[in-house]
Design an enzyme around this catalytic site. Structure first.
Site, PDB file in Angstrom:
ATOM      1  CE  LYS A   1      -6.683   1.670   2.688  1.00 55.26           C
ATOM      2  NZ  LYS A   1      -5.959   2.377   4.014  1.00 55.26           N
TER       3      LYS A   1
ATOM      4  CB  CYS B   1      -5.069  -1.802   3.410  1.00 53.83           C
ATOM      5  SG  CYS B   1      -4.298  -2.224   5.010  1.00 53.83           S
TER       6      CYS B   1
ATOM      7  CD  GLU C   1      -2.639   0.860   2.616  1.00 51.46           C
ATOM      8  OE1 GLU C   1      -3.543   1.987   2.765  1.00 51.46           O
ATOM      9  OE2 GLU C   1      -2.456   0.133   3.407  1.00 51.46           O
TER      10      GLU C   1
END
Length: 591
Positions: free
Chosen positions: A125, A161, A44
């Site tokens: 995300k 994530c 990430e």
């Protein structure tokens, strides 16, 4: 069915060093190509490092992130690596109107697919964590697109994530869309007592999505956070296929054999994400034909470390990276002969090597002979640079000019020691390591501008009882990567003797604190679990002790705000996790 060989780049980026991170991406991609990988997955926000905090509020930083991504895509093609797809994390921006505190086009915690010199797909995300050490609602807006790219006949989805850690969202959509593999770039910090939550999480999400899952996690220290790696791959039934080691960089290469071949239509399609939002799936084809089958390489599964090895390794990595990434050549600390400074010195020697660790023995008129002897014995065992700077005459000089008594006189000794260490730091460029533990910080047993003076606090989040446990563990064990070769590096007397600050005659910690075994249990319930006084008493703690310890903890908040950063290893550290107002009249009552 089809086969893919994937490479998870468990790497240690440096926040803000986009050029070096891009170089590392190319190096790791080249190694993956040499090992026959069909896909490389980085962590990430790898290109920017993670977490970048308020850097994302600068237009210049976001521009540099996007520019570096496009440059490294072209560089991969120019260096003959363009045919190997790469998934890499970076900071992007959304096409939204600016809001106060954010640049035009709000930042996105993003990941991209690089192929043939181009950025062929982007995602961001969806679930933004806003708990513990995370405050991503401050920085980012949520993503609403899920790329699924066909690679050698297999549909591969990308989710970032936190999208694994929350129900609904991208993982739900992956299951509906029918991908054969889900890859997840992560920057998931370490903390003790997580047990095996990552493996359980990945196994559950793989079963929900009905596909294999590859979880690539960052490794390294970043200020108060430590990332432990522990990247892993599970199959669609949730069974562990491969696992990388902890606290080390590694390119984990894994063969997945029974992936479904897809002929799904390409294009963009909306899906109900199951969390009140809609996610658009962008399907594209990189290569449609499956690769010719080849013998699978044995999948590596690294052993998990025991709990003490995990914590100690986290502290060593945190010190090593803080020193290296901030450009220090050496460290310095006060060595008293007690357990806290002994453990701190040992961690430092394991992290950067004993030749770069300097210690100062600063005996006072109250220092016992055994304290000096224990400190000298540790220096002898470890081969540290040491000097003695007695403080009695310096303290006397202060006392001639200003009359102090009681606690103020005790604190003067600590402040003289802090002044000596900071002076030597200024003179020689050493990083000063403070040696206070979490139990002391919790109860205010640290002197502002004295033993709290310094630049980094390796055991700031380590309770006193664990300090002893780690010392005993280190005397019995070592690990690859530790730079201290001495056997039993901590003198036994430093471990077994009764702790004392030695700031007045015959002083003992238990003069004003309960035994640490009792204190640490109470602190864990109050600090870590946020129990109120009634809950603490109901949990079996002595009511009088509850009142006294709560008062100590609450009144010391202003001290903790001024303490140096140190690595987080517990679920709630003083710093990023626990944020209480200094000016605060709320008091717990036992009535």
């Amino acid at each position: 069915m089809a086969q893919l060989r994937i490479a998870l780049a468990q790497t240690n980026p440096t926040v803000g060093d986009l050029s070096a991170n891009a170089d590392r991406l190319v190096e790791q991609t080249r190694e993956a190509a040499e090992r026959g990988a069909h896909l490389v997955v980085f962590t990430e926000m790898f290109l920017t490092g993670y977490p970048v905090e308020d850097l994302v509020l600068r237009t210049s930083f976001v521009d540099a992130s996007i520019r570096t991504l496009e440059q490294v895509a072209r560089r991969l093609r120019e260096e003959g690596l363009g045919e190997l797809p790469v998934v890499a994390g970076y900071v992007d921006r959304a096409g939204l109107a600016p809001r106060v505190g954010q640049p035009k086009g709000a930042p996105l915690d993003a990941a991209a697919v690089l192929f043939r010199g181009e950025v062929v797909a982007r995602t961001a995300k969806h679930h933004l964590p806003n708990y513990g050490v995370f405050d991503e609602y401050r920085y980012f807006v949520r993503g609403d697109r899920l790329p699924i790219f066909r690679l050698h006949g297999v549909d591969v989805a990308v989710a970032v994530c936190e999208d694994l850690w929350q129900d609904g969202g991208p993982v739900s959509v992956v299951g509906q869309a029918g991908a054969g593999l889900l890859v997840a770039p992560n920057a998931s910090p370490y903390e003790k007592e997580k047990d095996d939550v990552r493996l359980e999480l990945c196994a559950r999400r793989a079963r929900e999505a009905g596909c294999a899952l590859a979880y690539a996690n960052q490794v390294g220290g970043q200020d108060e956070l430590v990332f432990d790696g522990d990247s892993l791959v599970v199959d669609r039934s949730g069974e562990l296929v491969a696992r990388a080691g902890q606290f080390r960089e590694e390119l984990l290469v894994v063969d997945l054999d029974d992936l479904p071949v897809s002929d799904a239509e390409t294009g963009s399609f909306p899906y109900d994400a199951g969390d009140g939002t809609t996610i658009t799936v962008d399907r594209l084809v990189l290569s449609a034909e499956p690769v010719a089958p080849r013998p699978a390489e044995p999948a590596p599964v690294a052993d998990r470390l025991d709990p003490h090895a995990e914590v100690y390794s986290a502290l060593v990595l945190a010190v090593r990276d803080y020193v290296a990434k901030n450009g220090f050549r050496s460290v310095i600390l006060g060595l008293s002969g007690g357990i806290d400074s002994a453990l701190t010195a040992t961690i430092a020697a394991d992290a950067i090597g004993p030749d770069r660790v300097h210690v100062v023995l600063m005996p006072s008129r109250y220092s016992s002979d055994h304290s000096v002897a224990d400190a000298e014995e540790l220096v002898r065992r470890q081969g540290l640079h040491a000097r003695i700077a007695p403080i009695a005459d310096i303290v006397t000089a202060f006392e001639k000019e200003i009359e102090l008594s009681g606690l103020a006189a005790e604190n003067l000794q600590a402040r003289v020691r802090g002044m000596i260490l900071m002076g030597l730091s200024n003179e020689n460029g050493h990083l000063v390591l403070t040696t206070g533990n979490k139990s002391e910080l919790a109860t205010g047993y640290s002197t502002l501008y004295g033993d709290s003076a310094g630049g980094f606090a390796p055991i700031k989040d380590v309770p006193k009882t664990m300090v002893w446990e780690l010392a005993r563990w280190r005397n019995a064990h070592t690990r690859p990567g530790f730079l201290l070769e001495a056997e039993r590096p901590i003198p036994e007397n430093s471990i077994v003797k009764e702790p004392s600050a030695e700031l007045r005659p015959d002083q003992r910690d238990t003069d004003s604190l309960p035994p640490y075994e009792v204190l640490d249990r109470l602190l864990d319930d109050y600090v870590e679990k946020d129990m109120g006084s009634q809950e603490l008493i109901a949990a079996g703690h002595d009511p009088e002790l509850v009142t006294r310890v709560i008062r100590l903890v609450d009144l010391a908040e202003y001290k903790r705000r001024q303490y140096p950063p140190g690595p987080k290893i517990t679920p709630k550290n003083f710093g990023r996790d626990r944020r209480l107002p200094i000016t605060n009249r709320w008091r717990e009552t036992t009535a």
